[in-house]
Write a protein that holds these residues in place. Structure first.
Motif, mmCIF file in Angstrom:
data_model
loop_
_atom_site.group_PDB
_atom_site.id
_atom_site.type_symbol
_atom_site.label_atom_id
_atom_site.label_comp_id
_atom_site.label_asym_id
_atom_site.label_seq_id
_atom_site.Cartn_x
_atom_site.Cartn_y
_atom_site.Cartn_z
ATOM 1 N N LEU A 288 36.353 56.663 39.315
ATOM 2 C CA LEU A 288 37.277 56.089 40.301
ATOM 3 C C LEU A 288 37.196 54.565 40.318
ATOM 4 C CD1 LEU A 288 36.811 58.608 43.269
ATOM 5 C CD2 LEU A 288 38.813 58.367 41.766
ATOM 6 N N ASN A 289 35.967 54.039 40.249
ATOM 7 C CA ASN A 289 35.805 52.582 40.203
ATOM 8 C C ASN A 289 36.451 51.993 38.959
ATOM 9 O OD1 ASN A 289 34.348 52.592 42.591
ATOM 10 N ND2 ASN A 289 32.358 52.732 41.556
ATOM 11 N N GLY A 290 36.261 52.702 37.845
ATOM 12 C CA GLY A 290 36.848 52.221 36.604
ATOM 13 C C GLY A 290 38.360 52.241 36.627
ATOM 14 N N LEU A 291 38.921 53.329 37.126
ATOM 15 C CA LEU A 291 40.376 53.440 37.187
ATOM 16 C C LEU A 291 40.973 52.388 38.123
ATOM 17 C CD1 LEU A 291 40.770 57.328 37.271
ATOM 18 C CD2 LEU A 291 41.295 55.785 35.368
ATOM 19 N N GLU A 292 40.260 52.060 39.194
ATOM 20 C CA GLU A 292 40.743 51.044 40.134
ATOM 21 C C GLU A 292 40.798 49.679 39.454
ATOM 22 O OE1 GLU A 292 42.301 49.317 43.421
ATOM 23 O OE2 GLU A 292 42.023 51.461 43.034
ATOM 24 N N LYS A 293 39.789 49.367 38.658
ATOM 25 C CA LYS A 293 39.781 48.087 37.938
ATOM 26 C C LYS A 293 40.910 48.027 36.914
ATOM 27 C CE LYS A 293 35.118 46.223 38.151
ATOM 28 N NZ LYS A 293 34.054 45.585 37.379
ATOM 29 N N VAL A 294 41.090 49.128 36.199
ATOM 30 C CA VAL A 294 42.121 49.161 35.165
ATOM 31 C C VAL A 294 43.517 49.105 35.778
ATOM 32 C CG1 VAL A 294 43.133 50.579 33.338
ATOM 33 C CG2 VAL A 294 40.648 50.380 33.524
ATOM 34 N N ARG A 295 43.712 49.754 36.929
ATOM 35 C CA ARG A 295 45.028 49.802 37.560
ATOM 36 C C ARG A 295 45.548 48.403 37.902
ATOM 37 N NH1 ARG A 295 47.174 49.450 42.386
ATOM 38 N NH2 ARG A 295 45.147 49.049 43.339
ATOM 39 N N SER A 296 44.631 47.521 38.292
ATOM 40 C CA SER A 296 45.048 46.177 38.708
ATOM 41 C C SER A 296 45.630 45.365 37.553
ATOM 42 C CB SER A 296 43.874 45.426 39.328
ATOM 43 O OG SER A 296 42.845 45.226 38.361
ATOM 44 N N ILE A 297 45.188 45.610 36.321
ATOM 45 C CA ILE A 297 45.690 44.795 35.205
ATOM 46 C C ILE A 297 47.103 45.208 34.792
ATOM 47 C CG2 ILE A 297 43.370 44.401 34.329
ATOM 48 C CD1 ILE A 297 43.912 46.379 32.104
ATOM 49 N N GLU A 298 47.511 46.430 35.155
ATOM 50 C CA GLU A 298 48.868 46.858 34.827
ATOM 51 C C GLU A 298 49.909 46.009 35.546
ATOM 52 O OE1 GLU A 298 49.824 51.163 33.665
ATOM 53 O OE2 GLU A 298 48.465 51.342 35.391
ATOM 54 N N GLN A 299 49.531 45.482 36.705
ATOM 55 C CA GLN A 299 50.481 44.726 37.517
ATOM 56 C C GLN A 299 50.516 43.248 37.130
ATOM 57 O OE1 GLN A 299 48.970 45.482 41.429
ATOM 58 N NE2 GLN A 299 49.357 47.695 41.337
ATOM 59 N N ASP A 300 49.574 42.792 36.314
ATOM 60 C CA ASP A 300 49.508 41.376 35.942
ATOM 61 C C ASP A 300 50.411 41.081 34.755
ATOM 62 O OD1 ASP A 300 47.633 41.050 37.919
ATOM 63 O OD2 ASP A 300 45.926 41.288 36.557
ATOM 64 N N GLU A 301 50.873 39.851 34.698
ATOM 65 C CA GLU A 301 51.664 39.398 33.551
ATOM 66 C C GLU A 301 50.717 38.963 32.448
ATOM 67 O OE1 GLU A 301 54.765 35.832 32.322
ATOM 68 O OE2 GLU A 301 54.289 36.179 34.421
ATOM 69 N N ILE A 302 50.933 39.465 31.247
ATOM 70 C CA ILE A 302 50.061 39.129 30.110
ATOM 71 C C ILE A 302 50.918 38.515 29.009
ATOM 72 C CG2 ILE A 302 48.462 40.021 28.387
ATOM 73 C CD1 ILE A 302 47.909 42.357 30.311
ATOM 74 N N ASP A 303 50.632 37.244 28.698
ATOM 75 C CA ASP A 303 51.386 36.536 27.657
ATOM 76 C C ASP A 303 50.426 36.173 26.532
ATOM 77 O OD1 ASP A 303 52.937 34.988 26.035
ATOM 78 O OD2 ASP A 303 53.702 33.684 27.636
ATOM 79 N N PHE A 304 50.587 36.802 25.377
ATOM 80 C CA PHE A 304 49.667 36.593 24.264
ATOM 81 C C PHE A 304 49.872 35.246 23.567
ATOM 82 C CE2 PHE A 304 49.464 41.136 24.859
ATOM 83 C CZ PHE A 304 48.149 41.450 24.593
ATOM 84 N N THR A 305 50.905 34.537 23.931
ATOM 85 C CA THR A 305 51.173 33.238 23.286
ATOM 86 C C THR A 305 50.524 32.084 24.042
ATOM 87 O OG1 THR A 305 53.250 32.916 24.501
ATOM 88 C CG2 THR A 305 53.352 34.103 22.399
ATOM 89 N N LYS A 306 50.046 32.312 25.250
ATOM 90 C CA LYS A 306 49.454 31.242 26.061
ATOM 91 C C LYS A 306 47.991 31.023 25.670
ATOM 92 C CE LYS A 306 52.229 31.481 30.289
ATOM 93 N NZ LYS A 306 52.187 31.714 31.754
ATOM 94 N N ARG A 307 47.541 29.780 25.810
ATOM 95 C CA ARG A 307 46.146 29.444 25.557
ATOM 96 C C ARG A 307 45.271 29.942 26.706
ATOM 97 N NH1 ARG A 307 44.777 25.552 21.921
ATOM 98 N NH2 ARG A 307 43.024 24.887 23.229
ATOM 99 N N LEU A 308 44.030 30.260 26.375
ATOM 100 C CA LEU A 308 43.045 30.605 27.395
ATOM 101 C C LEU A 308 42.344 29.324 27.848
ATOM 102 C CD1 LEU A 308 41.445 33.778 25.733
ATOM 103 C CD2 LEU A 308 43.018 33.735 27.673
ATOM 104 N N GLU A 309 42.428 29.032 29.126
ATOM 105 C CA GLU A 309 41.875 27.784 29.649
ATOM 106 C C GLU A 309 40.702 28.070 30.592
ATOM 107 O OE1 GLU A 309 42.796 25.040 28.489
ATOM 108 O OE2 GLU A 309 44.753 25.470 27.573
ATOM 109 N N PHE A 310 39.784 27.128 30.655
ATOM 110 C CA PHE A 310 38.641 27.220 31.562
ATOM 111 C C PHE A 310 38.817 26.224 32.707
ATOM 112 C CE2 PHE A 310 37.253 30.007 28.651
ATOM 113 C CZ PHE A 310 35.905 30.129 28.373
#
Length: 495
Positions: A288-310
């Motif tokens: 259940l904890n794992g599924l809850e973590k995974v569920r949240s990323i489905e709602q996020d926008e993911i753009d593979f062309t953007k740089r990863l910044e710190f």
């Protein structure tokens, strides 16, 4: 001759009886010392016992070894009799014999000024051990035994004792062999036959020892197997869910799909490290904890062309983590596999990119550290010296990490392979390097061997001159250092 012989024996046996009370006390003191030594160091042993030689045994030895011809007085005989007291350390397995001997040799590291080849420990200067000869010793029957001559000194009084280290099977075989062959004075027509049978029994017991060792190593795993199998299924399921989510987004963003299942498996191992396998947490709760973590990323926008910044500069706790961390930062916006790995990781983890990165790097380097066989080195070095050696091995690994530059280095199966090679080097250090000074003089060999092993693991080119240099350095030390089988092929590139 007979009157002289038996008169001499009577004198010796009377002297033994006169000394027996003192000898019993000395035997107990020696036994007590080794018991405390091994207990405080948490060295695995089963039992320590001692005995003062019996009158019957001494009489047989005088006649058998013709001591009545070698020594004119009873004082001279007792001075040279090596085992008036016998002390035996019993351990579980044959491999434990070598571990205990090495520990004792390291403890008795102060050379005696009065007795050549003898050493004492700082905590008990009145106990001396002869640690110069080769161990284990080969007996007349061809078998090997850890048998060390010792001296107990009290003022001008010296008492010789013999220290033996024996595993259970060697104790068992030794007792039988001693009574059946060594002390069997009956004439046996098929004497050689019985000796051959005893050797065969010894071989069989050695096989049993190895089988018992395997059972001992695996026994604790039996109860965990069912849980581990279910845990593995859960990890696989969560990794597939993550893969499906990112594969879909990758296809939408880039129009292509690149294989990254292994990355997902490694990330699941990391992300759910605090829930999977945690005591008191059921598998259902973990899921259940794992599924809850995974569920949240489905709602996020993911753009593979953007740089990863710190958000800020990462903080590194140890030098080898900094080398690896700086390399990853430089590559994660240059090479797609590195970018994909950390893009997934940052999407799932709750902190900012800098925090997520630091946490992962600490997890990765600590996983390597804790899988390294430090207990082997503890047998030859202090805790601080062991840590220094492990840190140098990890520093060498970090430089190899940069040279290899593969995301596979983060995968569990590859981490296990890397640790296997590191532990192989540690095993070689354990067998050949007994002091930190020796390590300082010879560490170049072992660090270079680690580099060669890791390069071979990833099929990287190795300079022939480097291989020849390593072989020359090994020859110079005259150590029994194991060279990887495939290493020699790089020499032929010189042609």
């Amino acid at each position: 001759m007979e009157l002289k012989l038996f008169g001499f024996i009577e004198e010796v046996l009377q002297a033994l009886e006169d000394k027996r009370m003192v000898l019993d006390q000395v035997a107990k003191e020696i036994e007590f010392f080794f018991e405390n030594l091994l207990m405080e160091a948490e060295k695995g042993y089963l039992n320590i016992n001692s005995r003062v030689k019996s009158a019957k045994s001494l009489k047989e030895k005088i006649i058998r070894n013709q001591y009545y011809q070698k020594y004119d007085t009873k004082e001279a005989l007792f001075k040279h009799l090596p085992d008036v007291i016998g002390v035996r350390i019993e351990c579980r397995f044959i491999q434990d014999e070598a571990d205990l001997y090495r520990f004792i040799k390291r403890t008795f590291n102060e050379k005696s000024q009065q007795h050549d080849d003898f050493y004492c420990s700082s905590t008990s200067p009145n106990l001396l051990l002869n640690l110069v000869g080769k161990q284990p010793q080969e007996q007349k029957n061809g078998m090997k035994i850890y048998r060390i001559d010792g001296k107990y000194i009290d003022g001008e009084e010296e008492v010789n004792f013999e220290l033996q280290i024996k595993s259970l099977v060697n104790v068992f075989w030794g007792e039988i062999e001693h009574k059946v062959i060594y002390k069997n004075f009956n004439y046996v027509i098929a004497d050689q036959f019985y000796k051959d049978i005893m050797k065969s029994i010894k071989t069989s017991l050695s096989t049993i020892d190895q089988q018992l060792l395997l059972i001992s190593n695996q026994f604790e795993q039996i109860e965990e197997d069912a849980y581990v199998a279910q845990e593995k299924q859960m990890e696989t399921m969560l990794a597939k869910i993550i893969y499906d989510i990112f594969a879909k987004r990758m296809k939408e963003s880039l129009g292509v799909l690149i294989e990254f299942k292994k990355s997902c498996e490694a990330i699941v191992k990391y992300v759910f490290r605090d829930t999977l396998g945690k005591e008191g947490t059921s598998l259902n709760e973990c899921l259940l904890n794992g599924l809850e973590k995974v569920r949240s990323i489905e709602q996020d926008e993911i753009d593979f062309t953007k740089r990863l910044e710190f958000e800020e500069e990462p903080y590194y706790t140890v030098p080898h983590a900094k080398i690896i961390g700086e390399h990853l930062r430089a590559r994660m916006n240059e090479e797609f596999q590195w970018n994909l790995f950390f893009r997934i990781l940052f999407a799932i983890e709750p902190e900012n990119n800098r925090g997520d990165f630091e946490n992962f790097l600490n997890y990765y380097t600590q996983k390597l550290y804790y899988k390294m066989n430090s207990t082997k080195l503890n047998g030859n070095f202090t805790n601080d010296e062991t840590k220094e050696i492990l840190d140098e091995l990890l520093l060498k690994f970090a430089h190899c990490f940069v040279a290899i530059n593969s995301v596979e280095l983060l995968y569990d199966n590859m981490v296990d392979q890397v640790v296997k090679h590191i532990n192989s080097i540690i095993e070689s250090i354990y067998k050949n390097v007994l002091t930190y000074e020796e390590w300082e003089n010879e560490k170049k060999i072992y660090l270079n061997l680690l580099e060669v092993r890791l390069y071979m693991l990833f099929n990287l080119d190795i300079e022939s001159e480097k291989v020849l240099s390593i072989l020359d350095d090994i020859r110079a030390t005259k150590s029994n250092v194991e060279v990887p089988k495939g290493m020699v092929k790089y020499i032929y590139k010189l042609g």
